[in-house]
Design a protein around this motif. Structure first.
Motif, short mmCIF file in Angstrom:
data_model
loop_
_atom_site.label_atom_id
_atom_site.label_comp_id
_atom_site.label_asym_id
_atom_site.label_seq_id
_atom_site.Cartn_x
_atom_site.Cartn_y
_atom_site.Cartn_z
N ASP A 56 -3.18 11.47 7.42
CA ASP A 56 -3.15 11.04 7.24
C ASP A 56 -4.26 11.00 5.68
N TYR A 99 -5.13 6.34 -1.13
CA TYR A 99 -4.47 5.71 -1.65
C TYR A 99 -4.08 4.84 -2.26
N ARG A 133 0.61 5.51 -0.35
CA ARG A 133 -0.51 7.35 -0.61
C ARG A 133 0.29 7.90 -1.13
N TRP A 185 0.78 -1.45 -0.01
CA TRP A 185 -0.15 0.23 -0.10
C TRP A 185 0.79 1.41 -0.04
#
Length: 123
Positions: free
Chosen positions: A89, A93, A38, A36
Motif C-alpha cells: 500500500d 496518495y 495512489r 482518491w
C-alpha cells in the motif's frame, strides 16, 4: 477552480491504520465526484476510492473492506480511512476532484489534483 490539499500520510507498520484528509478550497465539492488515487514509486497512478455527489462510494476491488472514503460537504473535506495496511500500500496518495456534475473515471479526466501525501508501510 478548486484547490486541494492532502494531509495525514506517514510511516506505519504493517497492520496499522491511517486517515488521510483532503481540504478543498475555492469552490464547492457538493456537485463534484471526489476520488482518491495512489501512485507507487515507478508505477502508474490508480484509483482506490470514489465518492459521488449522491453519497455513493466505489472502491478498487483489491482494497475493498480495508478502505472507507467519506466526505463532509459543509467543510469541503474528503477523507480516506485505511485499515490493515500492507507494504504494497506504500505510495503517494492523491486527492482529485471532477468538474461539477461530471463523472470522471480515468486520471486524465480529473482536472483538479492535490500535491499528494506519502504513505509508507513497513513490514
Amino acid at each position: 477552480q478548486v484547490e486541494l490539499v492532502e494531509a495525514g500520510g506517514g510511516s506505519v507498520q504493517a497492520g496499522g491504520s491511517l486517515r488521510l484528509s483532503c481540504v478543498a478550497s475555492g469552490d464547492t465539492i457538493t456537485t463534484r465526484r471526489m476520488s482518491w488515487f495512489r501512485q507507487p514509486a515507478g508505477k502508474e497512478r490508480e484509483s482506490v476510492a470514489v465518492s459521488d455527489r449522491d453519497g455513493s462510494t466505489t472502491y478498487a476491488d483489491s482494497l475493498k473492506g480495508r478502505l472507507t472514503i467519506s466526505r463532509d460537504n459543509a467543510t469541503a473535506i474528503l477523507y480516506l480511512q485505511m485499515h490493515r495496511l500492507q507494504p504494497e500500500d506504500s505510495a503517494m496518495y492523491y486527492c482529485a476532484a471532477g468538474r461539477p456534475w461530471e463523472a470522471p473515471r480515468r486520471v486524465y479526466e480529473y482536472p483538479h489534483w492535490g500535491q499528494g501525501t506519502q504513505v509508507t508501510v513497513s513490514s
